[in-house]
Motif scaffolding. Structure first.
Motif, PDB file in Angstrom:
ATOM      1  N   ARG A  59      38.073  33.035  37.094  1.00 56.16           N
ATOM      2  CA  ARG A  59      37.753  33.806  35.883  1.00 56.16           C
ATOM      3  C   ARG A  59      38.965  34.477  35.258  1.00 56.16           C
ATOM      4  O   ARG A  59      39.058  34.526  34.032  1.00 56.16           O
ATOM      5  CB  ARG A  59      36.578  34.759  36.119  1.00 56.16           C
ATOM      6  CG  ARG A  59      36.787  35.918  36.998  1.00 56.16           C
ATOM      7  CD  ARG A  59      35.555  36.215  37.806  1.00 56.16           C
ATOM      8  NE  ARG A  59      35.553  35.360  38.972  1.00 56.16           N
ATOM      9  CZ  ARG A  59      34.479  34.749  39.447  1.00 56.16           C
ATOM     10  NH1 ARG A  59      33.335  34.911  38.880  1.00 56.16           N
ATOM     11  NH2 ARG A  59      34.579  33.994  40.508  1.00 56.16           N
ATOM     12  N   THR A  60      39.890  34.965  36.062  1.00 56.18           N
ATOM     13  CA  THR A  60      41.019  35.683  35.458  1.00 56.18           C
ATOM     14  C   THR A  60      41.861  34.729  34.613  1.00 56.18           C
ATOM     15  O   THR A  60      42.205  35.026  33.469  1.00 56.18           O
ATOM     16  CB  THR A  60      41.886  36.346  36.554  1.00 56.18           C
ATOM     17  OG1 THR A  60      41.042  37.215  37.317  1.00 56.18           O
ATOM     18  CG2 THR A  60      43.015  37.142  35.957  1.00 56.18           C
ATOM     19  N   ARG A 109      50.120  35.903  38.739  1.00 52.95           N
ATOM     20  CA  ARG A 109      49.316  36.241  39.926  1.00 52.95           C
ATOM     21  C   ARG A 109      50.083  35.734  41.142  1.00 52.95           C
ATOM     22  O   ARG A 109      50.519  34.580  41.175  1.00 52.95           O
ATOM     23  CB  ARG A 109      47.939  35.595  39.844  1.00 52.95           C
ATOM     24  CG  ARG A 109      47.181  35.686  41.162  1.00 52.95           C
ATOM     25  CD  ARG A 109      45.746  35.292  41.054  1.00 52.95           C
ATOM     26  NE  ARG A 109      44.957  36.342  40.432  1.00 52.95           N
ATOM     27  CZ  ARG A 109      43.617  36.404  40.506  1.00 52.95           C
ATOM     28  NH1 ARG A 109      42.941  35.470  41.139  1.00 52.95           N
ATOM     29  NH2 ARG A 109      42.959  37.382  39.923  1.00 52.95           N
ATOM     30  N   HIS A 137      45.463  45.070  40.123  1.00 49.87           N
ATOM     31  CA  HIS A 137      44.845  44.069  39.248  1.00 49.87           C
ATOM     32  C   HIS A 137      44.370  44.832  37.999  1.00 49.87           C
ATOM     33  O   HIS A 137      43.176  45.054  37.808  1.00 49.87           O
ATOM     34  CB  HIS A 137      43.676  43.411  39.993  1.00 49.87           C
ATOM     35  CG  HIS A 137      43.122  42.181  39.351  1.00 49.87           C
ATOM     36  ND1 HIS A 137      43.486  41.745  38.089  1.00 49.87           N
ATOM     37  CD2 HIS A 137      42.192  41.289  39.794  1.00 49.87           C
ATOM     38  CE1 HIS A 137      42.819  40.637  37.806  1.00 49.87           C
ATOM     39  NE2 HIS A 137      42.036  40.349  38.822  1.00 49.87           N
ATOM     40  N   GLN A 140      41.518  43.749  35.511  1.00 42.69           N
ATOM     41  CA  GLN A 140      40.166  43.817  36.088  1.00 42.69           C
ATOM     42  C   GLN A 140      39.637  45.245  35.964  1.00 42.69           C
ATOM     43  O   GLN A 140      38.486  45.465  35.581  1.00 42.69           O
ATOM     44  CB  GLN A 140      40.191  43.392  37.562  1.00 42.69           C
ATOM     45  CG  GLN A 140      38.843  43.474  38.247  1.00 42.69           C
ATOM     46  CD  GLN A 140      37.838  42.447  37.732  1.00 42.69           C
ATOM     47  OE1 GLN A 140      38.173  41.287  37.558  1.00 42.69           O
ATOM     48  NE2 GLN A 140      36.603  42.878  37.470  1.00 42.69           N
ATOM     49  N   ARG A 170      43.007  44.550  45.827  1.00 47.49           N
ATOM     50  CA  ARG A 170      43.782  45.068  44.685  1.00 47.49           C
ATOM     51  C   ARG A 170      42.845  45.633  43.624  1.00 47.49           C
ATOM     52  O   ARG A 170      43.189  46.539  42.881  1.00 47.49           O
ATOM     53  CB  ARG A 170      44.649  43.963  44.104  1.00 47.49           C
ATOM     54  CG  ARG A 170      43.872  42.679  43.759  1.00 47.49           C
ATOM     55  CD  ARG A 170      44.821  41.533  43.553  1.00 47.49           C
ATOM     56  NE  ARG A 170      44.189  40.250  43.354  1.00 47.49           N
ATOM     57  CZ  ARG A 170      44.748  39.102  43.692  1.00 47.49           C
ATOM     58  NH1 ARG A 170      45.934  39.082  44.259  1.00 47.49           N
ATOM     59  NH2 ARG A 170      44.150  37.953  43.446  1.00 47.49           N
ATOM     60  N   VAL A 171      41.633  45.072  43.553  1.00 45.51           N
ATOM     61  CA  VAL A 171      40.664  45.578  42.574  1.00 45.51           C
ATOM     62  C   VAL A 171      40.305  47.024  42.922  1.00 45.51           C
ATOM     63  O   VAL A 171      40.224  47.890  42.045  1.00 45.51           O
ATOM     64  CB  VAL A 171      39.398  44.688  42.554  1.00 45.51           C
ATOM     65  CG1 VAL A 171      38.328  45.276  41.643  1.00 45.51           C
ATOM     66  CG2 VAL A 171      39.744  43.269  42.115  1.00 45.51           C
ATOM     67  N   ARG A 224      34.280  41.631  47.637  1.00 46.10           N
ATOM     68  CA  ARG A 224      34.241  40.479  48.539  1.00 46.10           C
ATOM     69  C   ARG A 224      35.104  40.761  49.779  1.00 46.10           C
ATOM     70  O   ARG A 224      36.112  41.456  49.685  1.00 46.10           O
ATOM     71  CB  ARG A 224      34.829  39.281  47.773  1.00 46.10           C
ATOM     72  CG  ARG A 224      34.934  37.984  48.498  1.00 46.10           C
ATOM     73  CD  ARG A 224      35.485  36.916  47.551  1.00 46.10           C
ATOM     74  NE  ARG A 224      36.888  37.155  47.187  1.00 46.10           N
ATOM     75  CZ  ARG A 224      37.936  36.736  47.885  1.00 46.10           C
ATOM     76  NH1 ARG A 224      37.769  36.057  49.006  1.00 46.10           N
ATOM     77  NH2 ARG A 224      39.168  36.983  47.488  1.00 46.10           N
ATOM     78  N   GLN A 226      38.001  39.890  51.787  1.00 41.91           N
ATOM     79  CA  GLN A 226      39.207  39.138  51.411  1.00 41.91           C
ATOM     80  C   GLN A 226      39.719  38.407  52.662  1.00 41.91           C
ATOM     81  O   GLN A 226      40.774  38.749  53.204  1.00 41.91           O
ATOM     82  CB  GLN A 226      40.261  40.092  50.870  1.00 41.91           C
ATOM     83  CG  GLN A 226      39.749  41.039  49.786  1.00 41.91           C
ATOM     84  CD  GLN A 226      39.949  40.491  48.395  1.00 41.91           C
ATOM     85  OE1 GLN A 226      41.042  40.084  48.033  1.00 41.91           O
ATOM     86  NE2 GLN A 226      38.889  40.462  47.599  1.00 41.91           N
ATOM     87  N   PRO A 264      33.597  42.187  40.941  1.00 42.22           N
ATOM     88  CA  PRO A 264      34.632  41.496  40.152  1.00 42.22           C
ATOM     89  C   PRO A 264      34.509  39.973  40.215  1.00 42.22           C
ATOM     90  O   PRO A 264      35.162  39.269  39.438  1.00 42.22           O
ATOM     91  CB  PRO A 264      35.934  41.947  40.815  1.00 42.22           C
ATOM     92  CG  PRO A 264      35.556  42.244  42.244  1.00 42.22           C
ATOM     93  CD  PRO A 264      34.142  42.754  42.189  1.00 42.22           C
ATOM     94  N   GLY A 265      33.689  39.455  41.159  1.00 41.12           N
ATOM     95  CA  GLY A 265      33.647  38.013  41.388  1.00 41.12           C
ATOM     96  C   GLY A 265      34.914  37.594  42.114  1.00 41.12           C
ATOM     97  O   GLY A 265      35.916  38.292  42.029  1.00 41.12           O
ATOM     98  N   PRO A 266      34.895  36.509  42.835  1.00 45.38           N
ATOM     99  CA  PRO A 266      33.726  35.698  43.168  1.00 45.38           C
ATOM    100  C   PRO A 266      32.824  36.398  44.195  1.00 45.38           C
ATOM    101  O   PRO A 266      33.318  37.035  45.113  1.00 45.38           O
ATOM    102  CB  PRO A 266      34.354  34.436  43.779  1.00 45.38           C
ATOM    103  CG  PRO A 266      35.709  34.859  44.264  1.00 45.38           C
ATOM    104  CD  PRO A 266      36.149  35.984  43.409  1.00 45.38           C
TER     105      PRO A 266
HETATM  106  C1  NCD Z   1      39.404  39.432  42.343  1.00 43.99           C
HETATM  107  C2  NCD Z   1      40.851  39.110  42.676  1.00 43.99           C
HETATM  108  O1  NCD Z   1      41.287  37.982  42.619  1.00 43.99           O
HETATM  109  O2  NCD Z   1      41.539  40.070  42.972  1.00 43.99           O
HETATM  110  N1  NCD Z   1      38.814  38.483  41.552  1.00 43.99           N
HETATM  111  C3  NCD Z   1      39.010  38.524  40.200  1.00 43.99           C
HETATM  112  O3  NCD Z   1      40.117  38.583  39.719  1.00 43.99           O
HETATM  113  N2  NCD Z   1      37.913  38.542  39.429  1.00 43.99           N
HETATM  114  C4  NCD Z   1      38.618  39.825  43.503  1.00 43.99           C
HETATM  115  C5  NCD Z   1      38.452  38.858  44.638  1.00 43.99           C
HETATM  116  O4  NCD Z   1      39.070  37.803  44.712  1.00 43.99           O
HETATM  117  O5  NCD Z   1      37.669  39.199  45.514  1.00 43.99           O
END
Ligand code: NCD
Length: 318
Positions: A59-60, A109, A137, A140, A170-171, A224, A226, A264-266
């Motif tokens: 998504r990002t 990233r 991040h 986000q 990071r979120v 999620r 990680q 934030p997904g996934p």
């Molecule tokens: C997050 C990320 O990549 O930091 N996803 C995102 O950018 N939507 C969160 C994650 O991967 O769990």
């Protein structure tokens, strides 16, 4: 602080309340552009952006690409996996090569904290952090703040509960700063093994029992596991984690009816969130994704566009 003269977006720590508010207000103008039958404005015509994604993203990356297209920017579709990076080219040489072609912005990233900051030393282009290790991040967090603000108006005094793998997220780090800066109270809920070794200086409260805070939560923000960043087992099993910390149907039923469920997904359905809860109207996950495009339009426009101090909506929408 205003956003004039700001060239890079590396961390939520760089943005004070005024700057965040300016970005969120600008996002509103771009949300309006996104609703048009032809959702495109010439705001960044003639500007070129490069993507530098050393970590997976759905998504990002798509969101930045959509934002760039809606602003009429040109993009360089550089793919790390099929580039000279595979022939051992260093990050610095890669950045200098891209810069030599004349780019205005790099969206990066990377699995290591601090890489976006490092890249600013090697290029004249604006650098936008799309996630660096467990560090930050910022876009986000901005899209989460925008989504929360669109439901609650002011975030002053609102209570956000962030649940799950905070240690590797990071979120979480960006959202702790973002929501606290906007006046919300942030509570972290996780077992000790999923919290950072030190929380000194973090503007947060900590709770180990999710059931104790559900009824006073305005935003329940799930993270999620990680797994790719966990060096050793941090919970006995995912099933047990779900039992203790997952947003199950029974727990979601105890949240106030006007509260929001965010992620934030996934998502890993059945781990941090039950599948049924993820599909409830209270869960605004797809709204977060849609708002992500408008937020990234605002960020790209502010960094690469006019650099106006007080942004004139009519110029945005022209
Ligand atoms: C997050 C990320 O990549 O930091 N996803 C995102 O950018 N939507 C969160 C994650 O991967 O769990």
């Amino acid at each position: 602080m205003k956003t004039r003269g700001v060239r890079h977006l590396l961390s939520m720590a760089d943005l004070d309340r005024d700057a965040i508010e300016q970005l969120l207000n600008l996002t509103e103008s771009f949300a309006e552009v996104s609703e048009r039958s032809i959702p495109k404005v010439p705001a960044l015509r003639g500007k070129t952006l490069a993507w530098l994604f050393y970590e997976d993203s759905t998504r990002t990356r798509l969101s930045f690409e959509t934002a760039a297209k809606r602003l009429s920017a040109d993009t360089m579709n550089f793919s790390v996996s099929s580039s000279s990076v595979n022939k051992g080219e260093s990050l610095r040489d890669t950045v200098e090569t891209l810069s030599a072609m004349g780019i205005d912005g790099i969206v990066v990233r990377h699995g290591s904290a601090g890489v976006p900051q490092q890249i600013t030393q090697w290029t004249e282009a604006s650098v936008i952090n799309a996630g660096d290790g467990s560090h930050q991040h910022p876009t986000q967090s901005l899209l989460d703040l925008y989504t929360a603000r669109s439901h609650f108006g002011d975030l002053d005094g609102r209570r956000i509960t962030i649940v799950g793998d905070i240690r590797h997220s990071r979120v979480a780090r960006s959202n702790v700063l973002g929501f606290a800066t906007m006046g919300a109270t942030v509570t972290l809920v996780a077992p000790p093994s999923l919290l950072p070794p030190s929380l000194e200086g973090w503007p947060v409260e900590v709770e180990h029992d999710l059931d104790a805070v559900l009824e006073s939560t305005d935003i329940c923000y799930l993270l999620r596991m990680q797994l790719e960043r966990q060096k050793q087992a941090v919970v006995p099993s995912l099933r047990e984690f779900h039992h203790e910390y997952g947003l199950t149907v029974a727990r979601a039923n105890r949240l106030p009816t006007d509260s929001l469920i965010m992620h934030p997904g996934p998502m890993n359905r059945g781990v941090e969130i039950s599948g049924e809860v993820a599909d409830r109207p209270q869960s605004v996950v797809t709204e977060q994704v849609a708002n992500g495009v408008s937020v990234r339009m605002a960020v790209l426009f502010l960094l690469l566009g006019s650099g106006l101090d007080v942004v004139d909506d009519r110029r945005v929408a022209a």
